[in-house]
Design a protein around this motif. Structure first.
Motif, PDB file in Angstrom:
ATOM      1  N   PRO A  32      63.286  17.400  10.253  1.00 12.15           N
ATOM      2  CA  PRO A  32      64.554  17.936  10.770  1.00 12.15           C
ATOM      3  C   PRO A  32      65.631  18.117   9.708  1.00 12.15           C
ATOM      4  CG  PRO A  32      64.333  15.624  11.347  1.00 12.15           C
ATOM      5  CD  PRO A  32      63.019  16.035  10.739  1.00 12.15           C
ATOM      6  N   SER A  33      65.568  17.345   8.609  1.00 12.61           N
ATOM      7  CA  SER A  33      66.603  17.425   7.572  1.00 12.61           C
ATOM      8  C   SER A  33      66.083  16.781   6.292  1.00 12.61           C
ATOM      9  CB  SER A  33      67.878  16.707   8.020  1.00 12.61           C
ATOM     10  OG  SER A  33      67.630  15.311   8.127  1.00 12.61           O
ATOM     11  N   LEU A  34      66.792  17.009   5.232  1.00 14.30           N
ATOM     12  CA  LEU A  34      66.443  16.363   3.969  1.00 14.30           C
ATOM     13  C   LEU A  34      66.629  14.855   4.067  1.00 14.30           C
ATOM     14  CD1 LEU A  34      68.171  18.852   1.475  1.00 14.30           C
ATOM     15  CD2 LEU A  34      65.709  18.571   1.819  1.00 14.30           C
ATOM     16  N   SER A  35      67.646  14.434   4.800  1.00 13.34           N
ATOM     17  CA  SER A  35      67.935  13.003   4.913  1.00 13.34           C
ATOM     18  C   SER A  35      66.834  12.256   5.654  1.00 13.34           C
ATOM     19  CB  SER A  35      69.267  12.793   5.634  1.00 13.34           C
ATOM     20  OG  SER A  35      70.320  13.422   4.925  1.00 13.34           O
ATOM     21  N   ALA A  36      66.044  12.975   6.455  1.00 10.69           N
ATOM     22  CA  ALA A  36      64.978  12.336   7.226  1.00 10.69           C
ATOM     23  C   ALA A  36      63.693  12.144   6.425  1.00 10.69           C
ATOM     24  CB  ALA A  36      64.688  13.168   8.476  1.00 10.69           C
ATOM     25  N   LEU A  37      63.634  12.663   5.227  1.00  9.51           N
ATOM     26  CA  LEU A  37      62.401  12.585   4.440  1.00  9.51           C
ATOM     27  C   LEU A  37      62.149  11.154   3.968  1.00  9.51           C
ATOM     28  CD1 LEU A  37      62.737  15.809   2.235  1.00  9.51           C
ATOM     29  CD2 LEU A  37      61.392  15.511   4.331  1.00  9.51           C
ATOM     30  N   PRO A  38      60.883  10.815   3.724  1.00  8.91           N
ATOM     31  CA  PRO A  38      60.570   9.457   3.253  1.00  8.91           C
ATOM     32  C   PRO A  38      60.940   9.222   1.792  1.00  8.91           C
ATOM     33  CG  PRO A  38      58.576  10.776   3.410  1.00  8.91           C
ATOM     34  CD  PRO A  38      59.672  11.594   4.034  1.00  8.91           C
ATOM     35  N   GLU A  39      61.293  10.273   1.075  1.00 10.16           N
ATOM     36  CA  GLU A  39      61.737  10.145  -0.312  1.00 10.16           C
ATOM     37  C   GLU A  39      62.735  11.257  -0.611  1.00 10.16           C
ATOM     38  OE1 GLU A  39      58.987  11.277  -3.489  1.00 10.16           O
ATOM     39  OE2 GLU A  39      57.623  12.108  -1.967  1.00 10.16           O
ATOM     40  N   VAL A  40      63.478  11.100  -1.686  1.00  7.28           N
ATOM     41  CA  VAL A  40      64.412  12.147  -2.101  1.00  7.28           C
ATOM     42  C   VAL A  40      63.655  13.171  -2.942  1.00  7.28           C
ATOM     43  CG1 VAL A  40      66.490  12.695  -3.424  1.00  7.28           C
ATOM     44  CG2 VAL A  40      66.376  10.579  -2.096  1.00  7.28           C
ATOM     45  N   PRO A  41      63.534  14.399  -2.474  1.00  5.66           N
ATOM     46  CA  PRO A  41      62.828  15.403  -3.283  1.00  5.66           C
ATOM     47  C   PRO A  41      63.600  15.713  -4.559  1.00  5.66           C
ATOM     48  CG  PRO A  41      63.902  16.452  -1.422  1.00  5.66           C
ATOM     49  CD  PRO A  41      64.074  14.970  -1.231  1.00  5.66           C
ATOM     50  N   GLU A  42      62.874  15.957  -5.631  1.00  6.11           N
ATOM     51  CA  GLU A  42      63.545  16.257  -6.907  1.00  6.11           C
ATOM     52  C   GLU A  42      64.069  17.694  -6.955  1.00  6.11           C
ATOM     53  OE1 GLU A  42      61.607  13.191 -10.111  1.00  6.11           O
ATOM     54  OE2 GLU A  42      60.810  15.235 -10.065  1.00  6.11           O
ATOM     55  N   HIS A  43      63.392  18.593  -6.247  1.00  4.77           N
ATOM     56  CA  HIS A  43      63.771  20.011  -6.286  1.00  4.77           C
ATOM     57  C   HIS A  43      63.713  20.556  -4.864  1.00  4.77           C
ATOM     58  CE1 HIS A  43      63.501  23.964  -8.815  1.00  4.77           C
ATOM     59  NE2 HIS A  43      64.167  24.172  -7.693  1.00  4.77           N
ATOM     60  N   VAL A  44      64.807  21.160  -4.421  1.00  6.63           N
ATOM     61  CA  VAL A  44      64.892  21.717  -3.071  1.00  6.63           C
ATOM     62  C   VAL A  44      65.096  23.223  -3.167  1.00  6.63           C
ATOM     63  CG1 VAL A  44      66.248  21.773  -0.942  1.00  6.63           C
ATOM     64  CG2 VAL A  44      65.793  19.595  -2.081  1.00  6.63           C
ATOM     65  N   TYR A  45      64.299  23.971  -2.375  1.00 10.25           N
ATOM     66  CA  TYR A  45      64.455  25.425  -2.304  1.00 10.25           C
ATOM     67  C   TYR A  45      65.083  25.758  -0.955  1.00 10.25           C
ATOM     68  CZ  TYR A  45      63.272  30.372  -3.097  1.00 10.25           C
ATOM     69  OH  TYR A  45      63.322  31.729  -3.312  1.00 10.25           O
ATOM     70  N   ILE A  46      66.276  26.380  -0.984  1.00 11.64           N
ATOM     71  CA  ILE A  46      67.078  26.615   0.222  1.00 11.64           C
ATOM     72  C   ILE A  46      66.978  28.083   0.627  1.00 11.64           C
ATOM     73  CG2 ILE A  46      69.383  26.475   1.228  1.00 11.64           C
ATOM     74  CD1 ILE A  46      69.987  24.284  -0.870  1.00 11.64           C
ATOM     75  N   MET A  47      66.435  28.326   1.820  1.00 10.98           N
ATOM     76  CA  MET A  47      66.229  29.689   2.314  1.00 10.98           C
ATOM     77  C   MET A  47      66.911  29.852   3.672  1.00 10.98           C
ATOM     78  SD  MET A  47      62.241  30.405   1.272  1.00 10.98           S
ATOM     79  CE  MET A  47      61.628  29.253   2.478  1.00 10.98           C
ATOM     80  N   THR A  48      68.202  29.660   3.712  1.00  9.06           N
ATOM     81  CA  THR A  48      68.982  29.751   4.951  1.00  9.06           C
ATOM     82  C   THR A  48      70.108  30.763   4.765  1.00  9.06           C
ATOM     83  OG1 THR A  48      70.572  28.052   4.281  1.00  9.06           O
ATOM     84  CG2 THR A  48      68.539  27.297   5.353  1.00  9.06           C
ATOM     85  N   GLY A  49      70.954  30.919   5.764  1.00 10.65           N
ATOM     86  CA  GLY A  49      72.164  31.706   5.612  1.00 10.65           C
ATOM     87  C   GLY A  49      73.148  31.031   4.679  1.00 10.65           C
ATOM     88  N   ALA A  50      74.189  31.742   4.319  1.00 11.08           N
ATOM     89  CA  ALA A  50      75.128  31.247   3.308  1.00 11.08           C
ATOM     90  C   ALA A  50      75.822  29.957   3.746  1.00 11.08           C
ATOM     91  CB  ALA A  50      76.163  32.322   2.979  1.00 11.08           C
ATOM     92  N   GLU A  51      76.355  29.926   4.953  1.00 12.13           N
ATOM     93  CA  GLU A  51      77.088  28.732   5.398  1.00 12.13           C
ATOM     94  C   GLU A  51      76.164  27.523   5.506  1.00 12.13           C
ATOM     95  OE1 GLU A  51      80.201  28.193   5.635  1.00 12.13           O
ATOM     96  OE2 GLU A  51      80.914  30.252   5.350  1.00 12.13           O
ATOM     97  N   ALA A  52      74.966  27.747   6.037  1.00 18.18           N
ATOM     98  CA  ALA A  52      74.008  26.643   6.131  1.00 18.18           C
ATOM     99  C   ALA A  52      73.588  26.168   4.748  1.00 18.18           C
ATOM    100  CB  ALA A  52      72.787  27.080   6.938  1.00 18.18           C
ATOM    101  N   ALA A  53      73.526  27.097   3.791  1.00 24.08           N
ATOM    102  CA  ALA A  53      73.155  26.722   2.423  1.00 24.08           C
ATOM    103  C   ALA A  53      74.205  25.799   1.813  1.00 24.08           C
ATOM    104  CB  ALA A  53      72.981  27.965   1.562  1.00 24.08           C
ATOM    105  N   ILE A  54      75.478  26.060   2.089  1.00 21.82           N
ATOM    106  CA  ILE A  54      76.550  25.202   1.566  1.00 21.82           C
ATOM    107  C   ILE A  54      76.395  23.780   2.105  1.00 21.82           C
ATOM    108  CG2 ILE A  54      79.045  24.807   1.546  1.00 21.82           C
ATOM    109  CD1 ILE A  54      79.365  27.895   1.698  1.00 21.82           C
TER     110      ILE A  54
END
Length: 714
Positions: A65-87
């Motif tokens: 559901p979110s980055l915060s829900a992951l079992p670890e902190v990913p080192e590199h995130v690829y964001i493919m959303t709208g502009a406001e959601a990307a912020i």
């Protein structure tokens, strides 16, 4: 934000142990589904997480559901959303400790004022933590060596992205895929590819510099749409030079709009593309004009060292197809490259070795010469002769049908200290792959072949400084000085003053004292008239004092006709100059992109029309100034063209150096020009017959000492 080196960017950028894709789609036909497919196909060995709060799974993998829900902190995130959601996603990346976020989302600075406001918020979100941004509008980051495929570019859907030593950084997203597709099956491979997008945080130069310690990267190929963040590109250039890793660049844009903002001819002569070329020369970059040269050039750049000044390499051409070789000779010639034919001794040696060639500019082995032994003997003798700096082999039909003949022999000679390159007249990808893997640069088109050879031998040793040149803002409001005050500014740099005196128009009816002989020139003197001749503000060959009075009245009337709002109150009287060997223009300006530049051109009112100029980053050395003089075709008369009187080249070179020193001695000057500079015969020096200087508004005139202030004779 932290410095690139402090942030440890290279690891999470190209070699992350874990990645997350935000906005991953379950629909395999959508662009946002591709990165998941590409990662699996390429065999990425790290942990990959897919963020989609509306689904339990995406393409068979667990959806989070979110980055915060992951079992670890990913080192590199690829964001493919709208502009406001990307912020908001970037803000989350900053909060949880993500190192790098690549943003595909658009709708930022390219969308006008509202987009620029969003981009400011994007940067602010990243600044709440240590996350570094690639993009926005980035088509992603690829490392084929470890299967990292954070991209939606369809070209990466084809399996087996070729690996090698080239690192591609592109301001255009589609280019990274286009280059990979063109490299397939040719022995050309990549150590990484990055689409830099809008560069809201990490610039192309910063990204490249962060990867220089990677031993798998041997060269860089840059696709530039602009020179934004050029100070960081300059920093990368210095570091790449120290690391011994060559850089090739392809740049779009040959705009003339910037020249319209200039008050002098210099602005038009030092257009955007000329300034870019001067910047690339100072950076030590090889610039190509053919797209495929970006991936074909690195192999040759690793064999041809950069030089301090331009040189004319001796290029030997050997072939089994005379017509094909003629095509290459033509392409090289239009780029100013010299073909060196084999000497009589070398021809005799080749004949004795069973590789006879005619006495010609081209060593033509003929169709019968397409044999392994003949080609081997010919190349060995040519490479060992000391007559060539590079040998180009143009291969005929055997390249496609019988590569074991000439092609194999060429491949075996790739390790010689005299570089060997090849072009096959037929389309022969298998031959090209064999040659490139053997260390012989091979080219698909004659245009690209000639383009890369010219770029390689035109590459300069890196000379660009630490970035002080970028401290000056060329958009700062400026004030144009009148001609006499302008000449005083240039006199402080060592440009000889020309005999001149300013006279008040109101005082012309009274006694006039002229401290030099007639005839004279009378000019309008005003800081509002950059080009006096355009408004009838210059009268030549005035014979006496009465003539000065008449000339003053005429000039005042002419100026009033063209500029009724201008109250002209002074004229400048100069000694009439003897005719020189040639007239030049020496100019200086602060470029928006690359900082101070110095320009040399033919002089006079038609300087812009001929557009015959040389441009360098300022300041320059005396040797560079001499080189600039040789580049301007209209000034070759100074060498004594066809028995004419030679001109004082050294005096002109010293003037170029003096004007270029404004970059360090008088940084408040935004623009300066001497036009014309009359060059006398050898030993006679130069005469600076007209001058124009534009300074920062808040500093205009203040730096001039009293003894150099313009004076008015009443």
């Amino acid at each position: 934000m932290q410095d690139v080196k402090e942030s440890g960017l290279a690891g999470p950028l190209l070699n992350p142990r874990s990645v997350a894709i935000v906005g991953a789609s379950d629909d395999p036909k959508k662009t946002t589904a591709r990165p998941q497919q590409f990662l699996a196909q390429a065999g990425y060995a790290g942990n990959a997480y897919f963020i989609n709060p509306r689904r339990e799974t995406v393409q068979g993998a667990k959806a989070w559901p979110s980055l915060s829900a992951l079992p670890e902190v990913p080192e590199h995130v690829y964001i493919m959303t709208g502009a406001e959601a990307a912020i908001e996603c970037v803000r989350e990346c900053a909060r949880i400790g993500v190192k790098v976020a690549t943003v595909l989302s658009s709708g930022f600075a390219e969308d006008g004022e509202a987009g620029r406001e969003r981009e400011d918020r994007l940067r602010a979100a990243a600044a709440t933590g240590d996350v570094r941004l690639v993009g926005p509008s980035s088509l992603g980051v690829v490392n084929p060596r470890n299967g990292l495929m954070l991209t939606g570019n369809a070209a990466f859907g084809e399996p087996g992205t070729p690996t090698g030593g080239i690192f591609v950084a592109s301001q255009s997203g589609s280019v990274i895929g286009a280059l990979v597709s063109r490299a397939r099956g040719r022995g050309i491979g990549f150590a990484g590819l990055v689409s830099t997008g809008g560069e809201a945080d990490l610039s192309l130069g910063r990204i490249c510099e962060s990867t220089l310690d990677d031993p798998g990267i041997t060269s860089y190929a840059l696709f530039l749409e602009s020179l934004r963040h050029s100070e960081e590109l300059a920093s990368f250039a210095q570091a790449a030079h120290r690391a011994g890793k060559p850089v090739v660049v392809y740049k779009l844009g040959r705009s003339e709009e910037a020249a319209a903002l200039s008050v002098s001819h210099t602005g038009a002569l030092a257009g955007e593309d000329s300034e870019s070329q001067a910047f690339f020369d100072a950076c030590g970059f090889a610039r190509v004009n053919h797209f495929e040269g970006l991936i074909e050039a690195p192999a040759l750049l690793q064999k041809v060292a950069a030089t301090a000044h331009r040189q004319e390499p001796r290029i030997g051409v050997v072939t089994t197809t005379g017509g094909g070789a003629a095509i290459l000779v033509d392409q090289l010639a239009v780029r100013g490259m010299t073909i060196a034919g084999p000497s009589s001794k070398l021809i005799a040696d080749m004949t004795a070795a069973g590789a006879p060639v005619p006495h010609s500019l081209i060593a033509d082995l003929g169709l019968a010469g397409a044999k392994h032994e003949i080609v081997t003997n010919a190349l060995q003798l040519m490479q060992d002769s000391g007559e060539f700096d590079l040998i180009l082999f143009v291969i005929g039909s055997s390249a496609r049908l019988n590569p074991e003949l000439a092609v194999q022999a060429i491949a075996e000679r790739g390790g010689h200290h005299v570089p060997l390159v090849a072009f096959a007249l037929p389309e022969a990808p298998a031959a090209a792959e064999l040659l490139i893997r053997s260390g012989v640069p091979a080219f698909r088109t004659p245009e690209s072949c000639a383009d890369v050879i010219a770029a390689a031998f035109g590459r300069r040793v890196t000379t660009i400084g630490e970035g002080a040149r970028f401290a000056i803002d060329p958009s700062t409001p400026g004030t144009t000085l009148d001609e006499m005050a302008s000449a005083a500014v240039l006199q402080r740099q060592g440009v000889p003053a020309y005999p001149s005196v300013a006279l008040s128009l109101a005082a012309l009816d009274g006694p006039i004292e002229i401290p030099f002989d007639f005839p004279v020139v009378v000019k309008a003197l005003s800081d509002k008239l950059a080009h006096k001749s355009d408004v009838g503000g210059v009268i030549l060959n005035v014979p006496d004092l009465a003539g000065i009075r008449v000339a003053g009245q005429t000039i005042a009337a002419n100026v009033a006709t063209h500029h009724p709002e201008l109250a002209l109150d002074r004229v400048l009287v100069q000694k009439m100059a003897d005719k020189g060997v040639a007239e030049a223009l020496v100019g200086y300006k602060i470029s928006q992109d690359v900082g101070p530049v110095v320009v040399l051109s033919t002089g006079g009112v038609l300087a812009e029309l001929f557009a015959d100029s040389a441009v360098r980053l300022a300041p320059v050395t005396l040797e560079t100034a001499r080189e600039m003089i040789q580049e301007v075709k209209g000034l070759r008369v100074l060498d004594g063209y066809r028995g004419s009187t030679p001109g004082d080249v050294e005096a002109l070179a010293k003037t170029i150096v003096a004007v270029s020193n404004l970059a360090v001695n008088d940084p408040d000057v935004l623009e300066a020009e001497i036009n014309p500079v009359s060059v006398a015969p050898v030993g006679g020096g130069i005469s600076a017959l007209d001058a124009l200087v534009r300074r920062k508004t808040d500093q205009a005139g203040e730096a001039l000492p009293l003894e150099l202030q313009s004076t008015t004779r009443a």
